[in-house]
Design a protein around this motif. Structure first.
Motif, PDB file in Angstrom:
ATOM      1  N   VAL A 129       0.879  -1.175   0.000  1.00  0.00           N
ATOM      2  CA  VAL A 129       0.000   0.000   0.000  1.00  0.00           C
ATOM      3  C   VAL A 129       0.914   1.221   0.000  1.00  0.00           C
ATOM      4  O   VAL A 129       1.676   1.423   0.953  1.00  0.00           O
ATOM      5  CB  VAL A 129      -0.936   0.016   1.222  1.00  0.00           C
ATOM      6  CG1 VAL A 129      -1.803   1.267   1.202  1.00  0.00           C
ATOM      7  CG2 VAL A 129      -1.811  -1.233   1.248  1.00  0.00           C
ATOM      8  N   VAL A 238      -1.151  -1.400  -4.234  1.00  0.00           N
ATOM      9  CA  VAL A 238      -2.317  -0.531  -4.161  1.00  0.00           C
ATOM     10  C   VAL A 238      -1.836   0.907  -4.006  1.00  0.00           C
ATOM     11  O   VAL A 238      -1.161   1.231  -3.027  1.00  0.00           O
ATOM     12  CB  VAL A 238      -3.225  -0.912  -2.964  1.00  0.00           C
ATOM     13  CG1 VAL A 238      -4.475  -0.025  -2.948  1.00  0.00           C
ATOM     14  CG2 VAL A 238      -3.614  -2.385  -3.030  1.00  0.00           C
ATOM     15  N   LEU A 263      -3.348  -1.665  -8.482  1.00  0.00           N
ATOM     16  CA  LEU A 263      -4.691  -1.212  -8.134  1.00  0.00           C
ATOM     17  C   LEU A 263      -4.599   0.242  -7.704  1.00  0.00           C
ATOM     18  O   LEU A 263      -3.613   0.653  -7.092  1.00  0.00           O
ATOM     19  CB  LEU A 263      -5.276  -2.068  -7.006  1.00  0.00           C
ATOM     20  CG  LEU A 263      -5.008  -3.578  -7.079  1.00  0.00           C
ATOM     21  CD1 LEU A 263      -5.555  -4.277  -5.849  1.00  0.00           C
ATOM     22  CD2 LEU A 263      -5.620  -4.172  -8.338  1.00  0.00           C
ATOM     23  N   ILE A 294      -9.789  -5.464  -3.203  1.00  0.00           N
ATOM     24  CA  ILE A 294      -8.365  -5.805  -3.271  1.00  0.00           C
ATOM     25  C   ILE A 294      -8.185  -7.310  -3.102  1.00  0.00           C
ATOM     26  O   ILE A 294      -7.449  -7.955  -3.863  1.00  0.00           O
ATOM     27  CB  ILE A 294      -7.570  -5.054  -2.187  1.00  0.00           C
ATOM     28  CG1 ILE A 294      -7.696  -3.541  -2.380  1.00  0.00           C
ATOM     29  CG2 ILE A 294      -6.097  -5.470  -2.215  1.00  0.00           C
ATOM     30  CD1 ILE A 294      -7.110  -2.723  -1.242  1.00  0.00           C
TER      31      ILE A 294
END
Length: 378
Positions: A129, A238, A263, A294
């Motif tokens: 992330v 992400v 993503l 996710i």
């Protein structure tokens, strides 16, 4: 030191020296190692001085520069291993069992990783992330929730310990599970300095990791190298919030080159904070707004909690002892004998009742159905 210990130290020194000879933006050195040296090393060829000479040949070093760089790599390896020993760091090389399997597959895997914390966490399924340092409060809250949700689902959350989105993702993961911080400097030099406490928490939960030997400062050229490790060690990246100049876009590009899923979270079109994220979506990144999306993208099934077997937990054992005596019981009695709160007892009794193991009687009395409960209270 035993003979086997001497061999391990010698091999480690050779691999660290190799890593330092090729460390930097020299992609030729990285590819030479990956394609010409790593296969032989993985096949059991013990690393040694000859590998330094071979790498120097492959990348075209000759004459005085060749000897200077080889000698510098050897001396720096000795210093790095000495510092690591003093600091209690773990050295993880591309030949070690705990080395991340996904990371070993990229075109330019780091030869050596310096680890503070639990090295084994690097082999667990993970999602990165990342996002801007200059993030908005909304972006940081999204990152925190994603970090927590992914950790709750059993995934390790990987990020870069930077300000903004990275820090929020780490903090969210710490609320529910494990997280790994990949640094662009030595693991003994926390950057930014205000994240020293966060780094300590990450280390206690999972691991703080760097390709750069202890003592290395956070130079700008280090961070693209750091980013390839973030993307290379995970199933997906992400991007929570990224402007069109965000360094997280480098991580996303590297992820695509490495065959990882990318993503991106959409945001306010009037805000420049999301231009990079929107560009990724236009280029084919999946738009995600929830943790479930996710998990769906990476094909991760959330492990379901297994019902406790009566007799395995503290309350189960207490129930068995009550029933052996042929008596019914109240929640207060169970709380007193087990040393647990009435609320905890009542919660587990509810589970056992649904499972058909105990029955709730009038007056707050519980009876175990598969035990000799004959002496019920009135």
């Amino acid at each position: 030191m035993s003979h086997s210990g001497q061999l391990a130290a010698s091999s480690g020194h050779a691999l660290v020296a190799l890593s330092l000879l090729r460390l930097g933006t020299d992609t030729l050195a990285a590819r030479c190692f990956r394609e010409a040296l790593l296969p032989g090393l993985l096949a059991g060829d013990p690393p040694g001085p000859a590998h330094l000479e071979r790498l120097a040949d492959l990348i075209g070093l000759s004459g005085a520069e060749r000897m200077m760089r080889i000698d510098k790599a050897r001396a720096s390896a000795t210093l790095a291993m000495s510092r690591a020993a003093d600091l209690g760091l773990q050295l993880l090389t591309a030949l070690d069992a705990d080395y991340p399997a996904l990371l070993r597959e990229i075109i330019d895997p780091p030869i050596a990783l310096w680890v503070r914390g639990e090295a084994g966490v690097l082999r667990a399924p993970a999602v990165a992330v990342v996002g801007s340092r200059g993030s908005t409060p909304t972006g940081r809250e999204v990152a925190r929730r994603f970090g927590r949700g992914l950790a709750e689902a059993g995934l390790v959350v990987v990020s870069g310990l930077a300000r903004g989105i990275d820090a929020a993702a780490h903090r969210g993961a710490l609320e529910a599970g494990q997280t790994v911080a990949i640094l662009g400097n030595g693991v003994d030099c926390v950057y930014p300095s205000e994240h020293a406490g966060l780094a300590a928490d990450v280390q206690a939960s999972g691991a703080v990791v760097s390709e750069f030997p202890p003592g290395s400062r956070p130079f700008a050229s280090h961070f693209p190298l750091r980013n390839r490790i973030i993307s290379g060690s995970v199933r997906a990246v992400v991007v929570v919030e990224a402007s069109d100049r965000s360094g997280s876009l480098i991580t996303a590009r590297m992820a695509l080159e490495q065959g990882r899923d990318v993503l991106a979270v959409p945001g306010n079109v009037l805000s420049g904070c999301y231009r990079g994220s929107h560009a990724l979506i236009k280029d084919g990144a999946r738009l995600v707004e929830t943790v479930d999306e996710i998990l769906d993208e990476v094909g991760w099934a959330v492990p379901r909690a297994q019902p406790q077997t009566p007799g395995k937990s503290l309350i189960g054992k207490e129930l068995s002892s009550f029933m052996d005596a042929g008596s019914a019981f109240t929640v207060d009695e169970l709380s007193s004998r087990s040393g647990r709160s009435a609320a905890e007892c009542l919660a587990e009794l509810g589970v056992l009742e649904v499972a058909g193991i105990v029955a709730r009687m009038p007056g707050g009395i519980f009876v175990r159905l598969d035990g000799p409960a004959t002496n019920r209270r009135r």
